[in-house]
Write an enzyme that holds these catalytic residues in place. Structure first.
Site, PDB file in Angstrom:
ATOM      1  N   LYS A 137       0.875  -1.179   0.000  1.00  0.00           N
ATOM      2  CA  LYS A 137       0.000   0.000   0.000  1.00  0.00           C
ATOM      3  C   LYS A 137       0.906   1.221   0.000  1.00  0.00           C
ATOM      4  O   LYS A 137       1.661   1.441   0.953  1.00  0.00           O
ATOM      5  CB  LYS A 137      -0.900   0.020   1.245  1.00  0.00           C
ATOM      6  CG  LYS A 137      -1.597   1.359   1.467  1.00  0.00           C
ATOM      7  CD  LYS A 137      -2.499   1.357   2.681  1.00  0.00           C
ATOM      8  CE  LYS A 137      -2.887   2.773   3.075  1.00  0.00           C
ATOM      9  NZ  LYS A 137      -3.845   2.795   4.208  1.00  0.00           N
ATOM     10  N   GLY A 146      -8.490   8.253  10.107  1.00  0.00           N
ATOM     11  CA  GLY A 146      -8.823   8.226  11.523  1.00  0.00           C
ATOM     12  C   GLY A 146      -9.943   9.148  11.953  1.00  0.00           C
ATOM     13  O   GLY A 146     -10.217   9.270  13.143  1.00  0.00           O
ATOM     14  N   ASN A 152      -9.641   0.487   9.498  1.00  0.00           N
ATOM     15  CA  ASN A 152      -8.746   0.191  10.624  1.00  0.00           C
ATOM     16  C   ASN A 152      -9.254   0.832  11.911  1.00  0.00           C
ATOM     17  O   ASN A 152      -9.751   0.158  12.807  1.00  0.00           O
ATOM     18  CB  ASN A 152      -7.320   0.661  10.295  1.00  0.00           C
ATOM     19  CG  ASN A 152      -6.325   0.290  11.392  1.00  0.00           C
ATOM     20  OD1 ASN A 152      -6.667  -0.313  12.400  1.00  0.00           O
ATOM     21  ND2 ASN A 152      -5.085   0.642  11.211  1.00  0.00           N
ATOM     22  N   THR A 153      -9.181   2.167  11.971  1.00  0.00           N
ATOM     23  CA  THR A 153      -9.518   2.873  13.214  1.00  0.00           C
ATOM     24  C   THR A 153     -10.877   2.484  13.782  1.00  0.00           C
ATOM     25  O   THR A 153     -11.009   2.220  14.982  1.00  0.00           O
ATOM     26  CB  THR A 153      -9.490   4.405  12.963  1.00  0.00           C
ATOM     27  OG1 THR A 153      -8.180   4.760  12.518  1.00  0.00           O
ATOM     28  CG2 THR A 153      -9.832   5.179  14.215  1.00  0.00           C
ATOM     29  N   ALA A 181      -9.694   4.712   4.362  1.00  0.00           N
ATOM     30  CA  ALA A 181      -9.604   5.858   5.278  1.00  0.00           C
ATOM     31  C   ALA A 181     -10.928   6.595   5.452  1.00  0.00           C
ATOM     32  O   ALA A 181     -11.655   6.851   4.498  1.00  0.00           O
ATOM     33  CB  ALA A 181      -8.543   6.859   4.843  1.00  0.00           C
ATOM     34  N   GLY A 182     -11.211   6.902   6.682  1.00  0.00           N
ATOM     35  CA  GLY A 182     -12.348   7.737   7.025  1.00  0.00           C
ATOM     36  C   GLY A 182     -13.634   7.002   7.337  1.00  0.00           C
ATOM     37  O   GLY A 182     -14.561   7.583   7.891  1.00  0.00           O
TER      38      GLY A 182
END
Lengths: 257, 80
Positions: free
Chosen positions: A98, A159, A207-208, A185-186
């Site tokens: 990535k 995040g 992830n987050t 992301a997001g």
């Protein structure tokens, strides 16, 4: 749905939820999260060792049947990203990478230009390149030309859990790209992951939202269900929206007619 | 030889100047294996780059370090 597979770098994925290893309260939560979510691809990062705090080997928490997606986080230039990618592959992480090149530390915006340069170099070297980018159709086409295996546009800054703030731009990528589009992301909630899949995204990377949930294992399952629901809806061709109401029941033949 | 040899003795009295993770350090070691042991690092998760070339774990014992060598000691950590 059984035959609905995603192929990247010659590997077939039956699960379209990619996950990450960052921010878990304890790394020992990762195997349970992977089992509950069914995720078949997970990101890791490479860092200098910290002599004082003995870092755990994150790789020992990732089962062999899950594909590693090392990221180039920390890289500020294409050259640095290329170096990290080569190290990760030499270290036995496989050909997936990535590309994450970030110079803006306030919003963690990816540097699309450096990312394109790194993609060109690494694709030539046989890497399976998944570049993390701002959703820009012109750039996405250039990434395809450069040999990217997918494009990974952000929904919102890393995040932030704000969801698909860039939805209309991601839609352009989905409608025009020949390589898979992975929303990265997001994404903060399962409903947002479902929305991305309904739009026609090929996968999402979360992830987050999973790692920092009170129960990452349960949240992993929730995201899996949402991604599956969104994908199923996309494949079923959703019904059209309309401004005025359209009765679902017949409007004739009432009792008193 | 019983227990020691001249090379080992030499290394013990002469610290070697190495640049490890960007920091200059003086360390009495000769090979990467010795460096890993000296620093008490967990070998299993360690990735070693010497002067921009990855050194695989099988080669650690045979690679002799030289003064001024630049080493990166890396490991995989959690990340998204």
């Amino acid at each position: 749905m059984e035959n609905d597979i995603l192929t990247l770098g010659g590997i077939t994925f039956t699960n379209r939820l990619f996950t990450g290893t960052g921010k878990f309260a304890a790394n020992s939560q990762i195997p349970g999260m992977l089992a509950a979510s069914g995720s078949q691809m997970i990101t890791v990062a490479l860092r200098r060792i910290d002599n004082d705090a003995r870092a755990e080997n994150i790789l020992k928490y990732i089962p062999d049947n899950v594909t590693l997606l090392p990221n180039t986080s920390g890289a500020r230039t294409a050259e640095q990203a290329v170096r990290v990618a080569r190290i990760a592959r030499e270290a036995g992480c496989g050909p997936f990478i990535k590309i994450e090149v970030i110079t803006d530390m306030k919003y963690l915006m990816p540097d699309n230009w450096e990312t394109l340069k790194a993609t060109e170099i690494l694709a030539r070297e046989g890497f399976v390149v998944l570049p993390y980018v701002l959703p820009d159709l012109v750039l996405a086409r250039q990434l395809e030309q450069a040999g990217a295996a997918a494009v990974m546009p952000l929904g919102a800054p890393i995040g932030t859990n704000r969801g698909l703030e860039t939805a209309s731009l991601i839609q352009l990528l989905i409608e025009n790209c020949t390589v898979p589009v992975v929303v990265d992301a997001g994404i903060g909630r399962p409903s947002q992951a479902a929305a991305a899949m309904e739009m026609g995204a090929d996968a999402v990377l979360v992830n987050t939202a999973i790692a920092t949930a009170r129960d990452p294992q349960a949240m992993g399952r929730a995201f899996d269900l949402a991604v599956k629901a969104g994908r199923a809806a996309y494949l079923a061709d959703m019904a059209e929206e309309s401004t005025l109401a359209r009765a679902s029941s017949p409007l004739t033949g009432f009792l008193d007619d | 030889m019983i227990g020691w040899d001249w090379e080992t003795a030499f290394l013990w009295v002469c610290d070697m100047e190495l640049i490890i993770n960007g920091e200059q350090q003086n360390i009495p070691v000769g090979t990467i294996t010795e460096l890993v042991e000296y620093k008490r690092l967990e070998a299993q998760s360690l990735v070693v780059e010497l002067n921009r070339a990855i050194i695989k774990q099988e080669q650690w014992a045979s690679v002799q370090l030289k003064p001024g060598d630049r080493l990166e000691l890396l490991s995989f950590v959690g990340g998204g």
